[in-house]
Design a protein around this motif. Structure first.
Motif, PDB file in Angstrom:
ATOM      1  N   ASN A 188      -1.688 -10.953   8.239  1.00 27.86           N
ATOM      2  CA  ASN A 188      -2.657  -9.895   8.488  1.00 27.86           C
ATOM      3  C   ASN A 188      -3.979 -10.229   7.803  1.00 27.86           C
ATOM      4  N   GLU A 189      -5.040 -10.211   8.561  1.00 31.55           N
ATOM      5  CA  GLU A 189      -6.390 -10.404   8.012  1.00 31.55           C
ATOM      6  C   GLU A 189      -6.450 -11.506   6.961  1.00 31.55           C
ATOM      7  N   GLU A 198      -5.493   1.865  -1.240  1.00 34.00           N
ATOM      8  CA  GLU A 198      -6.490   1.145  -0.451  1.00 34.00           C
ATOM      9  C   GLU A 198      -7.104   0.003  -1.288  1.00 34.00           C
ATOM     10  N   TRP A 199      -6.250  -0.913  -1.713  1.00 33.14           N
ATOM     11  CA  TRP A 199      -6.676  -2.124  -2.412  1.00 33.14           C
ATOM     12  C   TRP A 199      -7.692  -1.791  -3.523  1.00 33.14           C
ATOM     13  N   GLU A 219      -5.120  -2.401  14.155  1.00 33.79           N
ATOM     14  CA  GLU A 219      -5.530  -1.405  13.166  1.00 33.79           C
ATOM     15  C   GLU A 219      -6.853  -0.817  13.606  1.00 33.79           C
ATOM     16  N   GLN A 263       0.791  -1.216   0.000  1.00 28.73           N
ATOM     17  CA  GLN A 263       0.000   0.000   0.000  1.00 28.73           C
ATOM     18  C   GLN A 263       0.832   1.278   0.000  1.00 28.73           C
ATOM     19  N   HIS A 323       1.087  -9.411   4.307  1.00 29.17           N
ATOM     20  CA  HIS A 323      -0.066  -8.499   4.288  1.00 29.17           C
ATOM     21  C   HIS A 323      -0.565  -8.451   2.840  1.00 29.17           C
ATOM     22  N   TRP A 377      -4.719   3.084  11.811  1.00 27.95           N
ATOM     23  CA  TRP A 377      -4.565   2.908  10.374  1.00 27.95           C
ATOM     24  C   TRP A 377      -5.046   4.174   9.704  1.00 27.95           C
TER      25      TRP A 377
HETATM   26  C1  NOJ Z   1      -7.469  -3.705   6.769  1.00 26.04           C
HETATM   27  C2  NOJ Z   1      -6.186  -3.988   6.075  1.00 26.04           C
HETATM   28  O1  NOJ Z   1      -5.330  -4.730   6.858  1.00 26.04           O
HETATM   29  C3  NOJ Z   1      -5.520  -2.764   5.500  1.00 26.04           C
HETATM   30  O2  NOJ Z   1      -4.612  -3.198   4.548  1.00 26.04           O
HETATM   31  C4  NOJ Z   1      -6.573  -1.831   4.937  1.00 26.04           C
HETATM   32  O3  NOJ Z   1      -6.023  -0.783   4.240  1.00 26.04           O
HETATM   33  C5  NOJ Z   1      -7.411  -1.324   6.073  1.00 26.04           C
HETATM   34  N1  NOJ Z   1      -8.058  -2.440   6.723  1.00 26.04           N
HETATM   35  C6  NOJ Z   1      -8.471  -0.323   5.704  1.00 26.04           C
HETATM   36  O4  NOJ Z   1      -9.420  -0.890   4.880  1.00 26.04           O
END
Ligand code: NOJ
Length: 447
Positions: free
Chosen positions: A164-165, A406-407, A352, A19, A120, A399
């Motif tokens: 992560n997630e 942002e993906w 986060e 990111q 991540h 965060w």
């Molecule tokens: C979760 C993720 O870990 C992160 O990469 C993302 O940018 C944030 N949430 C916000 O959506």
């Protein structure tokens, strides 16, 4: 009233390699699944790509300056696998190692404790084409990568996060709007299962190194769904399905209790999406960890009737498009319920937390992010209450340090304490940056 946090409380900010780093082809880096996915037209809102992002690959000093300005005592960042091992396996990239070495040196010089995530979401594309997490060989590939990280940076990192997630791997393989862009529920569940085994094996590997001060854990986000009306069966089912079959339950149950929940087992059997599970997998996955990192953004209230109406009025759209309501007052409840349900007996971090600014274009309004201040303030007050009640939360990471890629939302959602000028690559403090710096220097807040 004052909301004083415990001595030694960790105040941080979080980012992730894909990111912020950019430098997509610089310093010997290989391609990631997200590099490739984001270049497919239509995948990313506004067409943004992460090729340059915040260009942190060339601006480490700038980033650390901002960390100092905020006064954080910890920085959560992630390693880019394709920067460390460009093809996923094989040759290690010395320039990649040098980049993170430099970051760690800068952090150390400034007394900032590193909290580093191994994965991540940016998978080397070379491994994606071999099936990614769906290929059981991933366990071998991941362990090799983890071993390179631990041998190079082991004790220089106080907090290691394996993943992560992990839900992102589910989303990318089952829902199609994250990399790699597949829509195959069975495959996605196999990916997640293999990912969890990778996690467990990595914890074992970490333990075998005998580090003295470093800790290891995992980050699982919790977007807990509650039924709007506990007597409405449709609302109850909707919340249950979301939490158990497409949410945190998929991960927290195997990680902390062992195996998949009865509900998830039944769901996967009935839907023919049960992954292949080898003997010993569940023991591996349930390796004791030193901490649990919870990413907390919001709680969702499932009001099925209202959701149908909103979907019609707005032509669908996600949580953000439909103007989110932030239920920060439920944070304490979520923490308590999750700890109890999954019998979590290790320290926690809020790894986060934050909100995006969506749809704003002029710089002045973006810099004036009063809404972020109010949201974080509420969260911190709830967190303070939870700590007073005995919940062992050791730290909080906002965060994010700066607006970044942002993906699937590209550059349209700005989560930063710093405004990123993507033309000049300058970082400009928003109102929230000064506010957060005050919170940190006072180790809490008033009123
Ligand atoms: C979760 C993720 O870990 C992160 O990469 C993302 O940018 C944030 N949430 C916000 O959506």
């Amino acid at each position: 009233m004052r909301y004083d946090f415990p001595d030694n409380f960790i105040w941080g900010v979080a980012t992730a390699a894909q990111q912020i780093e950019g430098g997509m082809r610089d310093g010997g880096r290989g391609l990631s699944n997200w590099d490739v996915f984001s270049h497919i037209p239509g995948t990313i809102e506004g067409g943004g790509v992460p090729d340059t992002a915040c260009d942190s690959y060339h601006n480490l000093e700038r980033d650390v300056e901002k960390l100092k300005e905020l006064g954080v005592n910890s920085y959560r960042f992630s390693f880019s696998w394709p920067r460390i091992i460009p093809d996923g396996t094989g040759e290690v990239n010395p320039e990649g190692i040098a980049y993170y070495r430099k970051l760690l040196t800068l952090l150390k010089e400034n007394g900032i404790v590193p909290n580093a995530t191994m994965f991540h979401w940016d998978l080397p594309y070379a491994l994606q084409v071999k099936g990614g997490f769906g290929n059981r060989k991933m366990i071998e590939w991941f362990l090799n990568y983890a071993n390179v990280l631990l041998d190079n940076f082991g004790e220089d990192i106080k907090y290691w996060v394996t993943f992560n997630e992990p839900i992102a791997t589910y989303v990318g393989n089952a829902k199609g709007f994250f990399a790699p862009g597949l829509s195959d529920d069975a495959y996605a569940r196999q990916c997640c299962h293999n990912l969890l085994v990778c996690h467990g094996e990595t914890v074992k590997l970490f333990r075998s190194k005998g580090f003295r001060d470093s800790k290891i854990g995992i980050v699982v986000d919790v977007w807990k769904h509650y039924p709007a009306d506990a007597d409405n069966e449709e609302d109850v089912m909707s919340a249950m399905l979301a939490n158990e079959t497409e949410g945190y339950g998929m991960f927290l149950h195997p990680l902390f209790i062992g195996g998949y929940s009865d509900y998830l087992n039944e769901y996967m059997t009935q839907n023919g999406v049960m992954p292949e599970i080898l003997p010993g997998d569940f023991e591996t996955i349930r390796q004791p960890v030193d901490f649990y990192g919870m990413n907390f953004y919001n709680v969702l209230i499932d009001d099925t009737e209202k959701q149908r109406r909103l979907a019609e009025e707005h032509g669908g759209g996600g949580n953000y498009q439909n103007r989110p309501e932030y239920h920060t007052e439920l944070l304490g409840r979520v923490l308590r319920e999750i700890i109890e349900e999954y019998r979590i007996d290790v320290p926690l971090f809020i790894s986060e937390n934050g909100i995006p600014q969506v749809g704003l274009t002029d710089r002045e309004s973006i810099l004036d992010d009063q809404e972020r201040i109010e949201y974080v303030e509420k969260v911190l007050k709830m967190l303070h209450g939870a700590i007073q009640d005995g919940i062992d939360v050791r730290g909080y990471y906002l965060w994010s340090l700066m607006d970044n890629f942002e993906w699937s939302a590209g550059y349209e959602h700005r989560f930063g304490l710093y405004y990123t000028d993507f033309d000049t690559l300058e970082l400009i403090p928003k109102k929230s940056a000064g506010w957060y710096a005050d919170v940190i220097s006072n180790n809490g807040l008033g009123e």
